[in-house]
Scaffold this motif. Structure first.
Motif, PDB file in Angstrom:
ATOM      1  N   MET A 166      60.200  43.023  54.659  1.00 16.99           N
ATOM      2  CA  MET A 166      61.209  44.076  54.805  1.00 16.99           C
ATOM      3  C   MET A 166      60.730  45.203  55.708  1.00 16.99           C
ATOM      4  SD  MET A 166      62.960  44.398  51.029  1.00 16.99           S
ATOM      5  CE  MET A 166      64.297  45.411  51.678  1.00 16.99           C
ATOM      6  N   GLY A 167      59.553  45.022  56.322  1.00 23.50           N
ATOM      7  CA  GLY A 167      59.042  46.023  57.263  1.00 23.50           C
ATOM      8  C   GLY A 167      58.338  47.185  56.603  1.00 23.50           C
ATOM      9  N   CYS A 168      57.971  47.005  55.360  1.00 26.91           N
ATOM     10  CA  CYS A 168      57.291  48.073  54.621  1.00 26.91           C
ATOM     11  C   CYS A 168      55.808  47.744  54.518  1.00 26.91           C
ATOM     12  CB  CYS A 168      57.909  48.217  53.230  1.00 26.91           C
ATOM     13  SG  CYS A 168      57.127  49.470  52.195  1.00 26.91           S
ATOM     14  N   LYS A 169      54.944  48.688  54.854  1.00 27.54           N
ATOM     15  CA  LYS A 169      53.506  48.495  54.751  1.00 27.54           C
ATOM     16  C   LYS A 169      53.099  48.519  53.284  1.00 27.54           C
ATOM     17  CE  LYS A 169      52.904  51.155  59.005  1.00 27.54           C
ATOM     18  NZ  LYS A 169      54.270  51.749  59.026  1.00 27.54           N
ATOM     19  N   VAL A 170      52.215  47.627  52.883  1.00 28.32           N
ATOM     20  CA  VAL A 170      51.745  47.563  51.502  1.00 28.32           C
ATOM     21  C   VAL A 170      50.279  47.943  51.453  1.00 28.32           C
ATOM     22  CG1 VAL A 170      51.550  46.155  49.426  1.00 28.32           C
ATOM     23  CG2 VAL A 170      53.382  45.689  51.060  1.00 28.32           C
ATOM     24  N   VAL A 171      49.968  48.910  50.600  1.00 26.42           N
ATOM     25  CA  VAL A 171      48.585  49.317  50.386  1.00 26.42           C
ATOM     26  C   VAL A 171      48.297  49.125  48.901  1.00 26.42           C
ATOM     27  CG1 VAL A 171      46.889  51.173  50.539  1.00 26.42           C
ATOM     28  CG2 VAL A 171      48.737  51.019  52.236  1.00 26.42           C
ATOM     29  N   ILE A 172      47.277  48.306  48.607  1.00 21.70           N
ATOM     30  CA  ILE A 172      46.951  48.026  47.208  1.00 21.70           C
ATOM     31  C   ILE A 172      45.662  48.743  46.842  1.00 21.70           C
ATOM     32  CG2 ILE A 172      46.481  46.233  45.505  1.00 21.70           C
ATOM     33  CD1 ILE A 172      48.032  44.302  47.228  1.00 21.70           C
ATOM     34  N   THR A 173      45.694  49.436  45.720  1.00 24.12           N
ATOM     35  CA  THR A 173      44.507  50.164  45.264  1.00 24.12           C
ATOM     36  C   THR A 173      44.175  49.776  43.824  1.00 24.12           C
ATOM     37  OG1 THR A 173      45.747  52.055  44.373  1.00 24.12           O
ATOM     38  CG2 THR A 173      45.164  52.130  46.707  1.00 24.12           C
ATOM     39  N   GLY A 174      42.934  50.045  43.436  1.00 23.53           N
ATOM     40  CA  GLY A 174      42.545  49.923  42.040  1.00 23.53           C
ATOM     41  C   GLY A 174      42.305  48.518  41.522  1.00 23.53           C
ATOM     42  N   PHE A 175      41.963  47.565  42.406  1.00 27.64           N
ATOM     43  CA  PHE A 175      41.640  46.222  41.925  1.00 27.64           C
ATOM     44  C   PHE A 175      40.455  46.269  40.962  1.00 27.64           C
ATOM     45  CE2 PHE A 175      43.809  44.018  45.580  1.00 27.64           C
ATOM     46  CZ  PHE A 175      44.591  43.195  44.781  1.00 27.64           C
ATOM     47  N   ARG A 176      40.608  45.654  39.795  1.00 29.09           N
ATOM     48  CA  ARG A 176      39.500  45.552  38.852  1.00 29.09           C
ATOM     49  C   ARG A 176      38.715  44.262  39.092  1.00 29.09           C
ATOM     50  NH1 ARG A 176      40.942  47.950  32.893  1.00 29.09           N
ATOM     51  NH2 ARG A 176      41.822  49.939  33.572  1.00 29.09           N
ATOM     52  N   LYS A 177      37.490  44.244  38.608  1.00 27.02           N
ATOM     53  CA  LYS A 177      36.574  43.131  38.883  1.00 27.02           C
ATOM     54  C   LYS A 177      37.137  41.784  38.452  1.00 27.02           C
ATOM     55  CE  LYS A 177      33.121  42.604  36.151  1.00 27.02           C
ATOM     56  NZ  LYS A 177      31.844  42.806  35.407  1.00 27.02           N
ATOM     57  N   ASP A 178      37.637  41.688  37.235  1.00 25.49           N
ATOM     58  CA  ASP A 178      38.135  40.401  36.729  1.00 25.49           C
ATOM     59  C   ASP A 178      39.327  39.900  37.532  1.00 25.49           C
ATOM     60  OD1 ASP A 178      36.190  40.371  34.817  1.00 25.49           O
ATOM     61  OD2 ASP A 178      37.457  41.236  33.237  1.00 25.49           O
ATOM     62  N   LEU A 179      40.183  40.833  37.925  1.00 32.35           N
ATOM     63  CA  LEU A 179      41.362  40.445  38.710  1.00 32.35           C
ATOM     64  C   LEU A 179      40.946  39.966  40.094  1.00 32.35           C
ATOM     65  CD1 LEU A 179      44.394  40.205  38.829  1.00 32.35           C
ATOM     66  CD2 LEU A 179      44.539  42.633  39.419  1.00 32.35           C
ATOM     67  N   VAL A 180      39.981  40.629  40.689  1.00 30.60           N
ATOM     68  CA  VAL A 180      39.480  40.207  42.004  1.00 30.60           C
ATOM     69  C   VAL A 180      38.883  38.807  41.913  1.00 30.60           C
ATOM     70  CG1 VAL A 180      37.720  40.657  43.764  1.00 30.60           C
ATOM     71  CG2 VAL A 180      39.088  42.541  42.848  1.00 30.60           C
ATOM     72  N   LYS A 181      38.122  38.541  40.841  1.00 35.16           N
ATOM     73  CA  LYS A 181      37.525  37.209  40.659  1.00 35.16           C
ATOM     74  C   LYS A 181      38.593  36.132  40.577  1.00 35.16           C
ATOM     75  CE  LYS A 181      33.161  38.413  38.329  1.00 35.16           C
ATOM     76  NZ  LYS A 181      32.391  38.289  37.064  1.00 35.16           N
ATOM     77  N   ASN A 182      39.643  36.389  39.826  1.00 35.54           N
ATOM     78  CA  ASN A 182      40.717  35.398  39.672  1.00 35.54           C
ATOM     79  C   ASN A 182      41.440  35.151  40.986  1.00 35.54           C
ATOM     80  OD1 ASN A 182      40.270  34.868  36.999  1.00 35.54           O
ATOM     81  ND2 ASN A 182      41.783  36.335  36.247  1.00 35.54           N
ATOM     82  N   ILE A 183      41.704  36.218  41.727  1.00 37.16           N
ATOM     83  CA  ILE A 183      42.388  36.081  43.021  1.00 37.16           C
ATOM     84  C   ILE A 183      41.523  35.278  43.988  1.00 37.16           C
ATOM     85  CG2 ILE A 183      43.176  37.356  45.055  1.00 37.16           C
ATOM     86  CD1 ILE A 183      44.111  39.558  43.174  1.00 37.16           C
ATOM     87  N   THR A 184      40.220  35.571  43.987  1.00 39.04           N
ATOM     88  CA  THR A 184      39.288  34.834  44.860  1.00 39.04           C
ATOM     89  C   THR A 184      39.208  33.363  44.460  1.00 39.04           C
ATOM     90  OG1 THR A 184      37.971  36.850  45.147  1.00 39.04           O
ATOM     91  CG2 THR A 184      36.936  34.769  45.750  1.00 39.04           C
ATOM     92  N   LYS A 185      39.131  33.109  43.150  1.00 44.46           N
ATOM     93  CA  LYS A 185      39.040  31.731  42.644  1.00 44.46           C
ATOM     94  C   LYS A 185      40.269  30.918  43.028  1.00 44.46           C
ATOM     95  CE  LYS A 185      39.546  30.890  38.255  1.00 44.46           C
ATOM     96  NZ  LYS A 185      39.303  30.843  36.784  1.00 44.46           N
ATOM     97  N   LEU A 186      41.422  31.562  43.059  1.00 42.87           N
ATOM     98  CA  LEU A 186      42.668  30.864  43.402  1.00 42.87           C
ATOM     99  C   LEU A 186      42.816  30.680  44.911  1.00 42.87           C
ATOM    100  CD1 LEU A 186      45.101  32.667  40.909  1.00 42.87           C
ATOM    101  CD2 LEU A 186      44.272  30.313  40.769  1.00 42.87           C
ATOM    102  N   GLY A 187      41.902  31.258  45.684  1.00 40.74           N
ATOM    103  CA  GLY A 187      41.949  31.101  47.144  1.00 40.74           C
ATOM    104  C   GLY A 187      43.060  31.890  47.794  1.00 40.74           C
ATOM    105  N   ILE A 188      43.526  32.937  47.146  1.00 40.64           N
ATOM    106  CA  ILE A 188      44.627  33.739  47.682  1.00 40.64           C
ATOM    107  C   ILE A 188      44.088  34.743  48.690  1.00 40.64           C
ATOM    108  CG2 ILE A 188      46.390  35.457  47.102  1.00 40.64           C
ATOM    109  CD1 ILE A 188      46.649  34.105  44.386  1.00 40.64           C
TER     110      ILE A 188
END
Length: 284
Positions: free
Chosen positions: A230-252
């Motif tokens: 939709m042409g909107c910039k997305v900035v994500i903040t505050g990733f926690r360790k466990d969530l980062v691990k899961n995202i990395t494990k899923l290859g996202i």
């Protein structure tokens, strides 16, 4: 066909004279409700005994419009304060039994025996009690549904608190548990608000989210991609360790249009700092 006016007037007067007897009999009939009368008055400002007298008056005098209006008032009051319906049912049936008990005594005492009008009286009174109950439950259910809908909308709005910082930048702080249902609400609300408010940058803070299931993570990634489309910039903040691990494990992997920062404070400092170039984010 109505009972003649003379009989109605006599019956009304009889009930007025025997109001104390009516209350005494009513309370002996409504075994479970009588101990809750003060509590119901306190919770919902509903005076059961006084309202019973009012209901009897409408029924005996045949005031059908007043009866329906009273049923609506009662239905909304009980729905508003979430008072158990079992109490209302017991109370109305106790009123019906008490009413007929006094009519029996009235029939025995009156100068003109009303047995020839009994069936007409029975039909009128029982029909009006049933009309009251029907209107009460319709209004109770309608108002309860309205309350539930409003509460659901409130919960949905609170679960997606989009906060404008300036005309082009908004923050979406996500707190608590995330499931598929909430992801759907977020998607609908966020995309709608981006179009309506013409948001240029959305800062999505995840510091209040400890972890997510796989399907929820994929759902969130879908939302982020949709926001970018939709042409909107997305900035994500505050990733926690466990969530980062899961995202990395899923290859996202995030799209180039999506940027991450450690904290919400960093994002606010970055985007609200005058003269800061958005392109410099890519080097961070």
């Amino acid at each position: 066909m109505e009972v003649n006016t003379n009989s109605t007037d006599k019956l009304k007067k009889y009930f007025q004279i025997n109001s104390e007897k009516f209350e005494e009999t009513l309370l002996s009939e409504a075994i479970n409700v009588r101990d809750k009368i003060d509590e119901i008055l306190r919770i919902g400002n509903i005076d059961l005994v006084n309202n019973a007298h009012k209901l009897i008056g409408y029924i005996i005098e045949g005031l059908d419009q007043e009866l329906l209006a009273f049923a609506k008032q009662e239905g909304i009051a009980w729905a508003t304060h979430s008072i158990p319906l079992s109490f209302k049912l017991e109370w109305i049936h106790a009123i019906r039994r008490t009413l007929w008990d006094l009519i029996k005594n009235f029939d025995e005492l009156t100068e003109k025996n009303i047995k020839e009008e009994f069936f007409r009286l029975e039909k009128q009174i029982n029909t009006r009690v049933d009309v009251f109950l029907n209107a009460f439950f319709i209004n109770y259910s309608t108002y309860k549904d309205t309350l539930i809908t409003k509460q659901k909308e409130l919960v949905e709005n609170l679960s997606v608190p989009i906060i404008p910082i300036n005309p082009s930048i908004c923050i979406l702080p996500l707190i608590g548990s995330m499931d598929s249902f909430r992801v759907e609400i977020i998607e609908e609300k966020v995309l709608s608000e981006i179009g309506k408010l013409r948001i240029d940058t959305l800062i999505m803070d995840l510091s209040g989210i400890a972890d997510m299931e796989e399907d929820v993570i994929f759902g969130l990634m879908k939302i982020i991609d949709s926001i970018s489309l939709m042409g909107c910039k997305v900035v994500i903040t505050g990733f926690r360790k466990d969530l980062v691990k899961n995202i990395t494990k899923l290859g996202i992997k995030f799209s180039p249009q999506t940027h991450t920062l450690g904290t919400l404070q960093q994002a606010l400092h970055t985007y609200l700092l005058p003269g800061f170039a958005y392109s410099s984010l890519s080097s961070k």
